[in-house]
Design a protein around this motif. Structure first.
Motif, PDB file in Angstrom:
ATOM      1  N   GLU A   1      -6.042   9.072  -0.601  1.00 31.59           N
ATOM      2  CA  GLU A   1      -5.078   8.447   0.305  1.00 31.59           C
ATOM      3  C   GLU A   1      -3.644   8.899   0.008  1.00 31.59           C
ATOM      4  O   GLU A   1      -2.846   9.035   0.925  1.00 31.59           O
TER       5      GLU A   1
ATOM      6  N   MET B   1      -7.677   6.330  -4.202  1.00 27.57           N
ATOM      7  CA  MET B   1      -6.220   6.338  -4.334  1.00 27.57           C
ATOM      8  C   MET B   1      -5.689   7.767  -4.246  1.00 27.57           C
ATOM      9  O   MET B   1      -4.709   8.033  -3.541  1.00 27.57           O
TER      10      MET B   1
ATOM     11  N   ARG C   1       0.829  -1.203   0.000  1.00 26.25           N
ATOM     12  CA  ARG C   1       0.000   0.000   0.000  1.00 26.25           C
ATOM     13  C   ARG C   1       0.868   1.259   0.000  1.00 26.25           C
ATOM     14  O   ARG C   1       0.632   2.183  -0.774  1.00 26.25           O
ATOM     15  N   GLN C   2       1.876   1.292   0.859  1.00 25.04           N
ATOM     16  CA  GLN C   2       2.756   2.466   0.906  1.00 25.04           C
ATOM     17  C   GLN C   2       3.517   2.627  -0.403  1.00 25.04           C
ATOM     18  O   GLN C   2       3.670   3.741  -0.897  1.00 25.04           O
TER      19      GLN C   2
ATOM     20  N   HIS D   1      -6.046  -2.507  -3.375  1.00 26.53           N
ATOM     21  CA  HIS D   1      -5.716  -1.658  -2.229  1.00 26.53           C
ATOM     22  C   HIS D   1      -6.608  -0.421  -2.107  1.00 26.53           C
ATOM     23  O   HIS D   1      -6.843   0.056  -0.990  1.00 26.53           O
ATOM     24  N   PHE D   2      -7.086   0.113  -3.227  1.00 22.89           N
ATOM     25  CA  PHE D   2      -7.802   1.388  -3.158  1.00 22.89           C
ATOM     26  C   PHE D   2      -9.242   1.343  -3.666  1.00 22.89           C
ATOM     27  O   PHE D   2     -10.018   2.226  -3.345  1.00 22.89           O
TER      28      PHE D   2
END
Length: 189
Positions: free
Chosen positions: A55, A52, A7-8, A45-46
């Motif tokens: 975030e 996205m 994710r990062q 993930h988003f």
């Protein structure tokens, strides 16, 4: 990519893509390619493009909008915003991402609220630091915020740490003089 870092890595990839290609270049495929993963991973993930983007912006704020960036290192305004140049130099893409988003919000009103939240976070940091040092004036805080924003833009687009530092020294001097004048006005004669 190790477990838990996906994710990062995707957030950082989104920031790099927008910094280099603009907001219109941020797609599942471009972010996935930058991160070295499949575009299905981005969706996993988003969920959607807007999430996205939000975030990635939140990640930028976590990274750059902290009290330590503006805090004075001593009494008064000594060292005020000392960490600003280092922050921009360390990761100019985070700042470029935010400026790209600001410019795109001018064309796409649905993004304005996001940009306003970011700006308000920075404004609050400035107000808090000025108030801590005896200047509780919203107009001065706004002028300082706009000045710092301009210095960050300059440092992001045409890095010149020496020139930016000279401007910060002059800003600290102006703020210290303003604080001293306000203090003298409050003191009984």
């Amino acid at each position: 990519m190790s477990y838990g870092t996906g994710r990062q890595a995707l957030l950082e990839a989104a920031i790099r893509v927008v910094a280099s290609e603009g907001l219109r270049g941020m797609t599942y495929r471009s972010v996935a390619a930058e991160a070295g993963v499949s575009h299905a991973s981005v969706r996993y993930h988003f969920g959607d493009w807007s999430t996205m983007l939000e975030e990635a912006l939140a990640y930028c704020l976590e990274t750059s909008a902290s009290d330590t960036v503006l805090a004075s290192t001593g009494p008064g305004f000594d060292g005020f915003a000392d960490a600003l140049i280092a922050m921009v130099t360390r990761d100019p893409d985070i700042q470029a991402f935010q400026y790209e988003l600001t410019l795109e919000a001018r064309r796409r009103p649905e993004l304005r609220r996001m940009v306003e939240r970011v700006d308000e976070s920075y404004r609050e940091l400035v107000r808090r630091e000025l108030t801590r040092n005896g200047i509780d004036d919203p107009d001065v805080a706004e002028a300082v915020y706009m000045t710092l924003d301009g210095l960050v833009l300059h440092q992001t687009t045409t890095p010149d740490a020496e020139r930016t530092d000279r401007a910060l020294v002059a800003l600290r001097r102006l703020l210290a003089n303003d604080a001293a004048a306000r203090d003298a006005a409050r003191s009984p004669a």
